[in-house]
Structure formats: C-alpha cells, structure tokens
Design an enzyme around this catalytic site. Sequence first.
Site, PDB file in Angstrom:
ATOM      1  N   HIS A 752      46.254  67.016  55.209  1.00 53.91           N
ATOM      2  CA  HIS A 752      45.272  65.988  55.571  1.00 53.91           C
ATOM      3  C   HIS A 752      45.768  65.319  56.848  1.00 53.91           C
ATOM      4  O   HIS A 752      46.760  64.592  56.834  1.00 53.91           O
ATOM      5  CB  HIS A 752      45.114  64.973  54.446  1.00 53.91           C
ATOM      6  N   GLU A 755      46.976  61.530  57.328  1.00 51.68           N
ATOM      7  CA  GLU A 755      48.090  61.000  56.533  1.00 51.68           C
ATOM      8  C   GLU A 755      49.387  61.175  57.313  1.00 51.68           C
ATOM      9  O   GLU A 755      50.247  61.991  56.987  1.00 51.68           O
ATOM     10  CB  GLU A 755      48.121  61.689  55.177  1.00 51.68           C
ATOM     11  N   HIS A 848      51.999  63.868  51.252  1.00 60.74           N
ATOM     12  CA  HIS A 848      50.715  63.221  51.498  1.00 60.74           C
ATOM     13  C   HIS A 848      50.903  61.721  51.703  1.00 60.74           C
ATOM     14  O   HIS A 848      51.991  61.175  51.483  1.00 60.74           O
ATOM     15  CB  HIS A 848      49.763  63.436  50.310  1.00 60.74           C
ATOM     16  N   GLU A 928      53.420  61.430  47.342  1.00 60.84           N
ATOM     17  CA  GLU A 928      52.475  60.484  47.940  1.00 60.84           C
ATOM     18  C   GLU A 928      53.214  59.229  48.402  1.00 60.84           C
ATOM     19  O   GLU A 928      53.922  58.603  47.611  1.00 60.84           O
ATOM     20  CB  GLU A 928      51.403  60.082  46.917  1.00 60.84           C
TER      21      GLU A 928
END
Length: 1050
Positions: A752, A755, A848, A928
């Site tokens: 992504h 990010e 991420h 994350e």
Amino acid sequence: MSKSVDKGTVKELAGTLQNAALLPGVRVAAAESLLAASKSEQGCAILCSAGGLHAIFVTLKEAGAPADVLRVCCKVLCALYKFDGKLVAVVARLQGGIKALVDAVRDHMHGADMRLLQWLLCALSDVSHTAPNATAVVDTLGVPIALATLLAHLRVAQILLPCLYILINVTRLAAHVPAVVQEGGVPAVLAAVLAHVESALLVRTGLLLLRAISLDGSSALSFAVDGAFRILLAVMHTHGANGEQLDLLRLASNVLWRLYLARHPSMGALVEAWAQHPLQAGGAAGGPLDGVDDDEQPVDEGIGGENSSSADDDDGGGGASVSAGAGARRRAPLRAASVGAPDEAALAVVHAAHRAVADDDGVELTDGEDNDELDGGAAGSAGATAARAEALPRATMFRGGPALLDATSAEPEPTHHSTATMADSVALCLVRDAERLVHPTGAPGRQLVVSSTAGGCALPDYVPHAPLIVYDALSPPPPLAAGSHAPTAPGAPTLAPALSFSSAFESGNLRRAIRIRELEYDLVLACDVNTRGHTQWFFFRVDGMLPGFTYKFNVINMLKADSLFAHGMRPLLYSAAAARETGVGWRRCGHSICYYQNEYPVRAPGGGEPAASAPAARRKRGKDKADAATYFTLSFSVSLDAVAAQPPPPRCAHRAADGTGADADAAGNAARAAAADGVYICQCYPYTYTKLLARIDALQRLPSAASRLRVSSLCSSVGGHDVPLLTITDFAGASEAELRERKVVVVTARVHPGETNASWMMHGVIDELLADSAEARELRSALVFQVVPCLNPDGVILGNYRCSLSGDDLNRNWAEPSARKHPTIAHVKALLRGLAEEERLLFFCDFHGHSRKKSTFMYGVETPAGKGAPPGSHAGRLHERVFPLLLSRLSASFSFASCSFKVLRSKETTGRVVVARSFGLVPSYTLEASFCGPDGPGADGTPEAHYTIPDLQKLGKAFVHALRDFTHPSRTEYMGALAELEAMLPPKENAGGEVSDEDGEPTERDEAGARRSAPARRKSTPLGPTSATPAARGKKREEGKKRRASLKPK
C-alpha cells in the site's frame, strides 16, 4: 377499579362508554376505569380482545361527544398503541378511526380545551405511523388540518410537536411529499422552527420533516430560497456553541446542503470530478468506488476474546480497468533518479499526455495469460496500445523531487490536545460551512471569529470575494517569481495574498486547491489511479505563507469514517529554511484539528444517486437515505510562527532560551525564510521510490556489502519500474550448497503506497541486518533474508494511497495474482512457493501502516488446535502468537493486546493468510504501525506522542532482535514464550469435544455456524514445513529451480 380485570367487566365498561344517552359523568367514569386497566399488559390484552378498543373508536366517531370523554379515550388509545401498535393501527384504519380523529382535530382546533387538542393530535400521530394509515390521513384531508393547527398554535410547543410527527409520518412516503409542499407545509414548518429556535427537541423534529421533504428534488427546489437558508443558519448559530447538540447541527447542515444542491445541481458530483486523478482525467476508464475500506470491515477477534479493529491491510478490492497508458512499460535502471522538480518542458509533456488520455477510450487489462508465464518485463502483445500510450507513464509518474532532510526532533512530538472537545470543534466547523453556503461571497460587516491579526488589523473569516481555484493538478500555474503571490479574486483584500500550491513531484497528492476565505482553503485529494476512492494520503507544497497569519486547510474528500486525526494525530510540515536553521526536517504541526462528516455526496459514476459501493460506515450510519454516502473533512490550522518557535535540537541548545534577543530574532527570521522557500505538508513521513533506490545504491557501495548483500530485480511493475530484491546473508566463505541449506525469511513492505511508515520500519530492519553486531552476524550466518522493500513502486510514484497503477489493491490479490496486472505479487508468491517446496521457507511478514489504531501490532493466522497432533493433544495451538509476544518484550511501542489472529472470509486473499494456508507456514504475519504513535502516555509518564522516524527505525531493529530469539537453536526464548501463552490462554473444549480458541467458539465455522473443512495445508511445525530426507530435499530443490527459471531474474 381493581387491578384485576376480566373480560366481563371490560365488556360492561365498553357498553357504558358507547351509550350516548348516559350522563357525561358516567361515561367519563367508565373511560377512567378502562384507562386504569390499560396500565398493565394483562389489562391491555383484555381491552383489545373484549371490545374495549372498538368502544374507543365508536366514541371517537360520535358526533358531539363530551370533551372529557374524548380526552380520556385518547389517553386509552395511546396506552394501547404502546402495547400493540400494529393492532391499533390496523383497527383504526378498518373502523374509520383515522377519519374520526382528523374530524375531531378540525372541530376542536380553535377551542379553548388545549389538553383535548393535544391528546387528539398525539393519538393521530401514533396511529398514522404505518404507510396505509398515512395514506388515510392524506385522503381525509389530515395534512391541511395539521398545518392549520400548527399555524393556529405556533407558540404552543405541546401542540406543534404532535403536528410535526403527523407530517413526518406522511412524508415517509415520497408520493405524499408534494401534498405537504402544496399545502404550504414548508413555510409553516420553518415558522415553527424559527419560533422555537432555542428548543432542541422541537427544532430537531422540524428538521427531520424538512429533511424528508428535501429528499424530493423538486420539493427541495421549491423551498431553496434565501429565507430558508437564513432560518437554518440561525438554528446552527443558536446551537453551534454546544457540542452536545452535534446531531442537531448535522441534521441542519444536511438540510441546508440538500437545498443548496437542489439550487446548484452541478455541485453534486463536483468533488468527485475534482478528485479524479490527473493520470485518468479527461475520459480514462476507471473502476467503481472501492466500497469497504480496511478499517470498515467486520472486526477481528483479539487474543483475549475482545473485539479489535480490522487491519488496514485487509481492504476491499479495487477497480479492474485502466487507461491505455497503464499498458505501457518503461524500464527504469536500478539507480536513483535525478532529484528535482520537473521543468517546464516536462510539464508541457504532462499536458500533452493528458490530452492524449482525453482522446483515448481506454484499454482494459484482462487476465488472458495469468500465471502461464511469469514474465514481468512483458507488456503483452498489444504493441499498438503500448505505442499509443508511450508517453503517459513517463509524463505523469514524476520521478525525483525536493531533497528533504530526514532528521526529526530529538524531543517527543505530543499529539494534539485541545481545550474544546471534538464535538465542539465539529460543531464550529459545521456552522462555518453553513455560513459559506448562505453567504457565498462573504458577509461584510459580520465577524463571527477573528482568525488572525497582522499589523493591528483584524481579518474576518468571511471576505467579500467568491471562492477562487488557486491550483489544479491538470493545469498547474507557472512557477511564481520570487516575492510574488498567486492571483486573487477581484476586490479581494491584499493583506494576505492567495497561496500557491503544487504536487507535481514524486509521491505528491493534491488534485485541487480552492481559496474560500482570506486565510482558508479547501483541498481536494486525487483518488488512486483508475479508482474513485482511497483518498487518504496527501503530500503537497505551499508557497506564499506569511509570518503572523494562521492559515486553515480543509481536506474535503476523505473517505474513511474515522481517522487518527480525530484522536490526536497532527499532520507533518517541512520547512527548508527551518531545516537549515535547526537541522530538523519534518515536524508535527497544526492546531484546531477536526475530522468530521461533510455533506459532499459520493456519487455513482455519471452522477445520480450515491454510489452503492460507498463505505459501509456511511451506508450504515442511518436507515434514511439522507445519511447515505458523503465525504469527510480533515480541517487543521497552520502558522509559520509556531513552526519557527519550536525548540531547536540539542546541538543548537547554546541559543538564548528566554524567548528574547537572538532567539526571538531567529524565530522571526526562520518564519520569513520559510515563507520565501515554501513548505511541504504531508500525512506521514515520505519515503519515495527514488529515495529507496538511492538507499540501495549507498548500501551496495559499503565495503562490507560484498559479503552480506546481493541486489537483484524481482520483476518489473505494470508501469515498468524495477522491483528491487535484497538478499542478505553471510556470503563469505559459504559454498552454494551451504547457502541452499539455510532457512529463508521473507519480508516485504509498501504493498500500500501511502503507508510510508512501513518503509521506515523496513529501513531499520535492513540497517540492523547489515550491522556489525554479534546478533546480526549470528542471523546472517544461520539464515537467508529476502527483502522486497517496495511491492508497489507505481503507486508510490503516483502518490496513491492504496492501489497500484491497474487500480487494484494488491494485498487482496494474493490468492490468484495476475502476472500482467499484479506482477509483483505473482513473483513474490512464486518465490515463496519455490522456497516452500524446498522446505526452506521459515518466516514471512508484510509491513503496513494503520490509520485508525494506535501502537504497533501484528495480525497472524490462528493455528487450529491439535492440527497434525495425536487425538486429545493441544499441540500446535498458540504457536502463531509466539513471535508477537517476543517482539512485545523488546519494544515498548508494540502492543501484544492489539494483535489479532482470527481470519474473516473477507480477508482470505490477503498476503499473510494466503501464505499461511497455501504453504503451511505458521509464522506468517502482517506488521502494522500506527500513523500516529503509541496508545497512551509513556511508561515514564511522558505525554502521548507521535512516532518519529527514529522510533519507526527502532521498531524495525526490534523486529530483527525478535527474529533472533524466535529462530535461536536453543529455542529457550521460544519455549518460554509458548509456556507463558499457554498459561495466559488455556485450551477449552466445547460440548462436542472439539478443542476451541480462547472464547470457546470452534475455529473453523462458516456464517451459518456449521463446521467446515479447513483448506488443505502442508504438514508443518511452528517454524515451518517438516524436514524430509536429503534425497527428497534435493529433488524438491531441483523442481524449485526449474519453476523459478521462468522468473528470469536480472
């Protein structure tokens, strides 16, 4: 009457009530007895079955019935409605009760008995809640009678409320809205609202009716007059200072915007048109708005049985079609591109490319040759398509940009905390937006809030000039000369000239900037290429900001229903002048930060009704269509003085600290220098593709690189950019056979593109793996690390938030990746497959960033209890939780409690799940990191702060240290963590004897609750596939070599 009541007594009382020949007092006594019986559910049931309800309607239809009898009958009717509203509504319609109540209201409309009139209206509002009864109200002329009653008693709130409820019931059917409008309902309701503007209950009820009317376009247009705008604005001014009435303000704002859009229908899809990415503007094909974002998926179940937010990596899929330009590949050499903004010649090419897109119908990429041959360099057989779009990727994918200093402040950067609550801030923003609609060219002489002062002159928020577009990515203005400013609208004040904006550089994202007030700008972000959504990432340059002024920026097309900006996160600002002065680059900036839902509709392609694929949080926000898809606004204020006044880093501590003398002069000079150099504003610390290539080039030049690092190209992206693959291990003195015996850890990032914190963590991982420490040497001698630091280079270059050039979310395409549309995922999966077949795959993790949760945490794939173990054994469970627990011991920023290991069906095509289930790999994770920072104050009591670049790099280094503990041959740390987990989460057994997870539910269940078979998995141990004989390993190794030969690595 006694509390116990029987049918015989009720029948007797009903007969007395219906007998018009009896004295009024006798009939009132009978009615009072029935009312007493209705106090209990048993009594209500007997009244309905023994003729009591029938007697009520007979009495109501009686001509000239005594007022006291009617009043008590209405009370009984309301009590019975609460007991069984459906039955009462049906009986009222069948026995003529609707007409009887309407006639009674007409007869007593101008009478002196206000209590009787109130009860009659309350009874009518109760029984008219169903569609057939609402139609009966219209047929019996109930609408004009209700409106006449409302106007006759405009000052009596007890009469107005039931009248409004009756009209609301009627307007629930769109076919009845014109009847209310034709009878003068809108002016009557506006008069009622204005007469009771301080009554929150009555105003809210009136607004509900106006919103129901405004849903009909022609009806909305009929009362979209200045008087209605002013009354609605008066409501918002009255309740705007009270955050407790936020729902009322949202309702008033919704009605106001619907009237505005009825008057200006072209504004309906304007924001969506503005947000169209420059690459696809002018007619390029685009996929539908990607509906459910990652944060809006159903929640995962946490480790302790608590609900936790779903991951940002588990987003819904994107559109599938791209413009012809997306089919062209342009190979870029594996080196850093030249740094600098594109020159005028490059901009001319951009304009030409945009015209080419406008003339092209677009070509859809299909999966015609998916996975048959993984050739990342092939652009397909459509040579004409590639030739026709040759210039498009070159022109729109800006490579390079400003050389920005990565150094951040040594002091913690606290999150945003305001004395006003978020509700109060949202209320103020809603009122300001309403003011702009009512006074589009400003309100001379009215000064609601003074936003800034300069030279002793107060600048009002509303200035007498219309909104002015000062930047458009499709037609960027020429660069400004030194000391000049962007043009201003005719008649605009010159105290604060218009700012100049730009996003024409790598990873930049700003589609349009509109000056709406002297110091306030609405900003529209570009959607991800070939999608109509994913507006989250922003990165742009601002020129012309002056010291002494506070500027307000509103990003008006955010799509997520919640954001960390609503929970203390602040944007980032970079001032080149401040960086030269203090040695600090990016700083957290902004105050008066507010995140709220606006009224700009998210429209379906081509206009019309809101998109059905709009984010679920907004579709579920209310049952009424009026609550359907709209954008969200991020609002924040920035002052150069605040940036310049921040304390310098320790190396500059010799400056005066009393705020006077040299230090004060330096702050003023820094602010003036920042105004001259311009500033950059960003969501998170940027990490561009060019920066990555420069970093890799620098690593390759290190003296120790030859023995530790190999750099190759995994494949080419859809846009023709090389995807670097870093192999890190101890090459010195190791034969090829010895290297093949080592287990492999695969780590990836930036699937992504928005990010960016994932790249900074990966930066720390690479640094630690290449370090000269004993732990790093131990890891390199035992393992091979295959690192893909950027899975989506096209998206990074374009300034996308989530998708690739093809408009797809790559992390939702791991199950069956297309070699043409998702080459990076296809090649990584092939690499993993080959390693798994050789039984060398040990660990996988994808990095991420998360935009809704704080702290750092992991998502894994739960291991079914007893998988591959003897019956009755609990072996195999909890092993997926070992690595996150080890990481939590090494990093205070990592939250083990926030980790989740459940897998919903909507997330079965993400990287960690596909790798775990396809290759039998237990340690398969998503890491994350929050865009904001840790959740809560630090262990030493320091205030809640943001992550800085060093903090993110430390997280990467802690990840490497946890890998060392996880893979150490002694397995001391591993088994200790597993024992701790078993004590923390003991196994349970359900009634059927199945071993279940910690919340007692079987781990493999479908939506109906039935047991389903798990996907076939390779037999594995907690650290990877089981070992086989040397001959079997050699055979599988040769098979893996043949499979990887099709990859043709460079």
